[in-house]
Design an enzyme around this catalytic site. Structure first.
Site, short mmCIF file in Angstrom:
data_model
loop_
_atom_site.label_atom_id
_atom_site.label_comp_id
_atom_site.label_asym_id
_atom_site.label_seq_id
_atom_site.Cartn_x
_atom_site.Cartn_y
_atom_site.Cartn_z
N ARG A 243 1.11 -0.92 0.01
CA ARG A 243 -0.19 -0.42 0.20
C ARG A 243 0.94 1.05 0.23
NH1 ARG A 243 -3.67 -2.94 -1.07
NH2 ARG A 243 -5.80 -2.85 -0.77
N GLU A 272 -3.30 7.31 -4.55
CA GLU A 272 -3.65 6.44 -5.66
C GLU A 272 -5.27 6.54 -6.23
OE1 GLU A 272 -2.57 2.14 -5.21
OE2 GLU A 272 -4.11 1.70 -5.73
N HIS A 290 -1.64 -0.07 -9.43
CA HIS A 290 -1.65 -1.14 -8.62
C HIS A 290 -2.56 -3.03 -9.53
CE1 HIS A 290 -3.64 -1.65 -4.49
NE2 HIS A 290 -3.92 -2.46 -5.16
C1 DGY Z 1 -6.27 -6.05 -1.96
O1 DGY Z 1 -7.17 -7.78 -2.21
O2 DGY Z 1 -5.70 -6.18 -1.30
C2 DGY Z 1 -5.32 -6.49 -3.40
O3 DGY Z 1 -4.57 -4.92 -3.36
C3 DGY Z 1 -6.12 -5.55 -4.59
O4 DGY Z 1 -5.64 -6.40 -5.95
#
Ligand code: DGY
Length: 328
Positions: A243, A272, A290
């Site tokens: 993240r 983002e 992402h």
């Molecule tokens: C999640 O599932 O947290 C991922 O970042 C999405 O692809």
């Protein structure tokens, strides 16, 4: 729950096979045009369903959850990370939360490895050179990058994905180091030949490549702060497929610009979907939208997990992937 089908609202377009199976099993409202729900729409939706299936683009903060209709009893998140959901607030309102762990581990680890290989070997820069017709022929000093074998990889967060990255990195001849809240079981640590660092600061200062695999929580916000990023060697690389909020992006950009960090591979961003234009201007940074877990196989498996959790809820069974509040 009675034996009637639960009413389910899905906030984004899911793969056809997942949507079709959901339609067979539940009373479902799909998002046909895949528009992101506004906050008002999310709140209004809560009056129409027993189960909401959101994704990471739906911010379910304590304020939003406080306005949810009491009819809503379950949030079956389509995704692993739940940092967009205030799980504590949901629990306080009697709303159960589930997620989709495990099924995106290998895909995310593969994409992380692609960045671990691609950034030091200048893969995207090379591909761009060809497309822009700038390749004028091989020379001994052309497009030199850095070898992976023998380099030290520092993994921050040694859960499922971190461990999967460790296994892959060993295959590339890298030495694996990690920082985690808890040390791995000795057998697993021995299997991936990993060195544990209780002190993140001490680990950072010694690594060639650092890759992030912890969840985003209040405790990990800006875990890679300006102070910590400054501990990295100028020859080191930062990879983030977790993240964006875990890294102080402004500080990272400054250190990259000043040559204090050699490069970065980022699949996620602090604000983002906005990407800082300064990152776009840097050749030593590989940027991805992402897509770490973006395989059709993974998305279908995520959908199956969502369905299994909703069925468990409908049958009043324990949710296999229930998420409980963490106090970190
Ligand atoms: C999640 O599932 O947290 C991922 O970042 C999405 O692809």
């Amino acid at each position: 729950m009675s034996r009637t089908k639960p009413t389910v609202v899905v906030t984004r377009k899911l793969p056809d096979t997942v949507e079709t199976r959901m339609m067979e099993l539940f009373d479902v409202r799909l998002n046909v045009d895949d528009h992101p729900f506004t906050t008002d729409e999310l709140i209004a939706t809560s009056a129409m369903c027993d189960v909401l299936v959101p994704t990471l683009t739906d911010v379910l903060s304590a304020e939003v959850i406080a306005k949810f209709n009491p009819r809503l009893k379950m949030i079956a998140n389509f995704g692993n990370g739940v940092d967009h959901i205030d799980v504590t607030a949901a629990q306080a309102r009697g709303i159960m939360v589930s997620n989709t762990p495990d099924v995106l581990t290998d895909d995310t680890a593969d994409m992380t490895m692609a960045l671990i290989v691609g950034v030091p070997r200048r893969l995207v820069e090379g591909a761009r050179m060809i497309r822009e017709d700038r390749f004028t022929g091989w020379t001994p000093t052309h497009m030199l990058g850095h070898r992976l074998a023998g380099k030290r990889l520092g993994i921050i967060g040694m859960g499922r994905i971190g461990t999967a990255v460790a296994r892959r990195a060993r295959g590339f001849g890298m030495t694996v180091h990690y920082h985690n809240r808890r040390r791995l079981q000795p057998e697993l640590e021995a299997e991936v030949e990993a060195t544990y660092w209780e002190s993140l600061d001490q680990m950072l200062a010694r690594m060639d490549i650092v890759t992030i695999h912890c969840p985003h929580t209040p405790a990990t916000f800006h875990l890679l702060s300006e102070r910590r990023l400054k501990l990295l060697k100028p020859s080191s690389y930062v990879i983030n497929t977790a993240r964006g909020e875990i890294v102080d992006e402004k500080a990272l950009i400054k250190l990259l610009q000043d040559g204090k960090i050699a490069g970065a591979g980022l699949d996620v961003f602090e604000h983002e979907p906005a990407v800082n234009p300064k990152l776009l201007a840097m050749n030593n940074v590989t940027l991805l939208p992402h897509m770490g877990s973006a395989t059709i196989e993974g998305r279908i498996a995520m959908g199956e997990k969502v369905i299994i959790n909703i069925r468990a809820f409908a049958d009043s069974h324990a949710l296999p992937d229930r998420v409980l509040p963490t106090h970190t």
